[in-house]
Write a protein that holds these residues in place. Structure first.
Motif, short mmCIF file in Angstrom:
data_model
loop_
_atom_site.label_atom_id
_atom_site.label_comp_id
_atom_site.label_asym_id
_atom_site.label_seq_id
_atom_site.Cartn_x
_atom_site.Cartn_y
_atom_site.Cartn_z
N SER A 1 0.80 -1.23 0.00
CA SER A 1 0.00 0.00 0.00
C SER A 1 0.83 1.28 0.00
O SER A 1 0.36 2.32 -0.47
CB SER A 1 -0.93 0.00 1.22
OG SER A 1 -0.19 -0.02 2.43
N ILE A 2 2.07 1.23 0.50
CA ILE A 2 2.86 2.46 0.68
C ILE A 2 3.13 3.15 -0.65
O ILE A 2 3.25 4.38 -0.72
CB ILE A 2 4.19 2.16 1.42
CG1 ILE A 2 4.82 3.45 1.96
CG2 ILE A 2 5.17 1.43 0.51
CD1 ILE A 2 4.05 4.08 3.07
N MET A 3 3.20 2.37 -1.72
CA MET A 3 3.45 2.96 -3.03
C MET A 3 2.40 3.98 -3.40
O MET A 3 2.67 4.99 -4.07
CB MET A 3 3.49 1.85 -4.09
CG MET A 3 3.97 2.31 -5.46
SD MET A 3 3.43 1.24 -6.81
CE MET A 3 1.80 1.90 -7.12
N ALA B 1 -5.31 -3.56 0.92
CA ALA B 1 -4.41 -4.71 1.06
C ALA B 1 -4.45 -5.30 2.46
O ALA B 1 -4.21 -6.51 2.64
CB ALA B 1 -2.98 -4.29 0.69
N TYR B 2 -4.77 -4.49 3.46
CA TYR B 2 -4.82 -4.97 4.84
C TYR B 2 -6.01 -5.89 5.09
O TYR B 2 -6.08 -6.57 6.11
CB TYR B 2 -4.87 -3.79 5.80
CG TYR B 2 -3.60 -2.97 5.82
CD1 TYR B 2 -2.54 -3.32 6.66
CD2 TYR B 2 -3.45 -1.87 5.01
CE1 TYR B 2 -1.36 -2.57 6.69
CE2 TYR B 2 -2.29 -1.11 5.02
CZ TYR B 2 -1.25 -1.47 5.86
OH TYR B 2 -0.09 -0.72 5.87
N TYR C 1 -13.96 -12.31 4.60
CA TYR C 1 -15.26 -11.70 4.88
C TYR C 1 -15.20 -10.17 4.83
O TYR C 1 -16.04 -9.52 4.20
CB TYR C 1 -15.76 -12.14 6.26
CG TYR C 1 -16.25 -13.56 6.31
CD1 TYR C 1 -17.16 -14.05 5.39
CD2 TYR C 1 -15.80 -14.44 7.31
CE1 TYR C 1 -17.61 -15.36 5.43
CE2 TYR C 1 -16.24 -15.75 7.37
CZ TYR C 1 -17.15 -16.21 6.42
OH TYR C 1 -17.59 -17.52 6.48
N ALA C 2 -14.19 -9.60 5.50
CA ALA C 2 -14.10 -8.13 5.55
C ALA C 2 -13.84 -7.55 4.16
O ALA C 2 -14.51 -6.61 3.73
CB ALA C 2 -12.98 -7.71 6.52
N GLY C 3 -12.87 -8.13 3.44
CA GLY C 3 -12.53 -7.60 2.12
C GLY C 3 -13.65 -7.74 1.11
O GLY C 3 -14.00 -6.78 0.41
N PHE C 4 -14.27 -8.92 1.03
CA PHE C 4 -15.35 -9.14 0.08
C PHE C 4 -16.57 -8.27 0.41
O PHE C 4 -17.23 -7.73 -0.49
CB PHE C 4 -15.76 -10.62 0.05
CG PHE C 4 -14.87 -11.47 -0.80
CD1 PHE C 4 -13.73 -10.96 -1.40
CD2 PHE C 4 -15.16 -12.81 -1.00
CE1 PHE C 4 -12.91 -11.75 -2.19
CE2 PHE C 4 -14.34 -13.63 -1.79
CZ PHE C 4 -13.21 -13.08 -2.38
#
Length: 521
Positions: free
Chosen positions: A119-121, A459-460, A471-474
């Motif tokens: 993610s830093i990019m 990404a986290y 579950y959280a991402g979807f």
């Protein structure tokens, strides 16, 4: 949506471009001729075209010239920028393929550190979006600017092969993001300097095909590297992956410098003088500029500062709505940075997982091209924007409901259909945000910031510990897809209202409804 009255009535004889009009030293303070904006667009090159006669719009001779012009650009510029974009996405996302190798173990990265590296990019990428595009809008040679920033991020990609710890890896990813920042919005602005509104969606989609193809190529390339180069020269496979893709980027960037066309008015090596002038004229005619509007645009081009252009973009409700739409599209599409991890949840070994990442991207490339092509042919944007997110909603719902292999892979195949809103979305943006150019450049950059913000945190939500359910991402991706549809509905009503005001004779965003100009939706 195209308007039947959008054609200007122009006498059917050759339009001369007067010397007094094109010679910039002789321009009056309040220009009144129909070619003033042409002279302004040509700038210091105006004298080169003095006295040149070009056919008027609508004649067969003019259509033949435009057809030759577009064909030349299609066969020179488009293949190059697609190749550049394939490499752009390979360099950005090869870290996801490297993770399936020994990348995390060799660098001793924790799950949080790996997510940070991904993610830093986007932090430097987002921060430098607006400055980079405003610079591009002010320089006459985008054919130099775009390859140079590409060469720089290619160098830093190659250097990742040398890192042995978390700190240097973070620094290199930040530098890659800094130089990649100007590429995507820069190319979208660059395309709008060559193509009319009716031509833009298909060309934008062809350009964006590069990202989809890179998703497919990434799996094949990583598979080949793992099978053939792991341990060669004492280097792990992931190190060879960065070396091969980084060096290729630098080489293609060097080749692009002499081959990439600049702007219509100064691309002498590819276009005839007549084609160059028609290239300028047809873009001005595309937005139906009247004499009064030409005067306003000429003043705006010279008087509007970078700061004012940014403020104008931020005050436009359409810019803010597009920001919301593309933010939500990106929130859904951010699965691209973790796509191999999602495919890995099927339970197959490393090599087969890499190969299984390719078919969803190939399907995505086919549907996105057909979608954008049909959008241009029908001159319609809204419905071509919303069906992709709707299909992605179905895919995420299936992914949340089951972890069985067959339905899960069906879900994976349609998750990427959100990308159908990408090419059409940016074509819709450039169609809607017209004048002045500095505002358009600022608006595209602001919207593209929204398009990349979700990459900082998504990404986290897709770590190996969350597999296979995610579950959280979807769930969040499903919500983003639904909200993007809501934003498109609101934008449609905004544009219908704007077109109604144009039909009533009002001006909207400096555009005069009496010319027949209407916004597409």
């Amino acid at each position: 949506m195209a308007d039947a009255k959008s054609e200007k009535t122009i006498p059917q004889e050759t339009i001369p471009v007067p010397v007094a009009t094109l010679a910039t030293d002789d321009l009056p303070e309040k220009p009144v001729t129909q070619n003033v904006e042409v002279a302004n667009a040509l700038g210091n090159l105006a004298g080169e075209y003095a006295g040149l006669e070009i056919p008027p719009p609508g004649t067969q001779e003019r259509r033949d010239i435009e057809r030759r012009l577009v064909r030349k650009i299609d066969f020179t510029m488009l293949p190059l920028i697609v190749a550049l974009y394939i490499l752009n996405y390979l360099d950005r996302n090869n870290i996801a393929a490297a993770k399936l190798s020994t990348f995390v173990e060799d660098l001793n990265l924790s799950a949080t550190e790996y997510s940070c590296v991904v993610s830093i990019m986007f932090v430097s990428y987002i921060l430098l979006q607006i400055p980079s595009n405003l610079i591009l809008a002010r320089i006459p040679r985008p054919n130099l600017y775009l390859p140079i920033i590409m060469i720089m991020w290619g160098i830093f990609t190659t250097l990742i092969a040398r890192v042995n710890s978390f700190g240097p890896l973070v620094v290199l990813r930040l530098l890659i993001g800094a130089f990649e920042a100007g590429f995507y919005p820069g190319v979208i602005y660059y395309l709008s300097c060559w193509y009319t509104r009716l031509e833009l969606a298909k060309r934008s989609s062809i350009f964006i095909l590069g990202s989809y193809l890179s998703g497919a190529f990434s799996g094949f390339i990583a598979y080949g590297v793992v099978q053939n180069l792991d341990g060669v020269g004492g280097k792990a496979a992931w190190r060879w992956l960065f070396i091969i893709e980084g060096v290729t980027t630098v080489g293609v960037g060097l080749l692009a410098i002499p081959l990439l066309p600049s702007l219509p008015q100064n691309t002498r090596w590819l276009l005839t003088k007549e084609e160059r002038l028609v290239g300028v004229m047809r873009l001005l005619e595309d937005v139906k500029l009247t004499e009064l509007q030409q005067d306003a645009c000429e003043e705006a081009r010279t008087a509007v500062t970078v700061k004012q252009g940014v403020i104008m973009a931020l005050r436009d409700p359409k810019v803010l709505n597009f920001f919301e739409i593309m933010f939500c599209v990106a929130g859904t599409a951010s699965i691209n940075t973790v796509f191999p991890t999602i495919v890995e949840s099927l339970g197959y070994e490393y090599s087969k997982t890499l190969l299984l990442t390719a078919p969803p991207w190939i399907l995505c490339a086919i549907t996105c091209y057909l979608n954008s092509y049909h959008s241009d042919r029908t001159q319609e944007r809204f419905w071509h924007m919303v069906w992709g997110p709707a299909l992605s909603v179905v895919g995420f719902a299936i992914g949340l409901a089951t972890t069985k292999t067959a339905p899960r892979y069906v879900a994976i195949m349609i998750l990427l259909q959100i990308y159908n809103s990408w090419g059409v979305g940016f074509a819709w943006i450039t169609n809607t945000l017209n004048q002045p150019p500095i505002k358009r450049a600022a608006a595209i950059s602001i919207i593209n910031i929204g398009f990349n913000l979700p990459n900082v945190f998504m990404a986290y939500l897709f770590t190996s510990g969350d597999s296979p359910q995610f579950y959280a991402g979807f769930s969040l991706c499903l919500c983003f897809a639904a909200l993007s549809i809501v934003g498109c509905v609101l934008m449609r009503f905004q544009i219908i209202r704007a077109n109604k005001r144009l039909a009533e004779g009002y001006k909207v965003d400096g555009m005069d409804g009496s010319t027949g100009f209407r916004f597409y939706y």
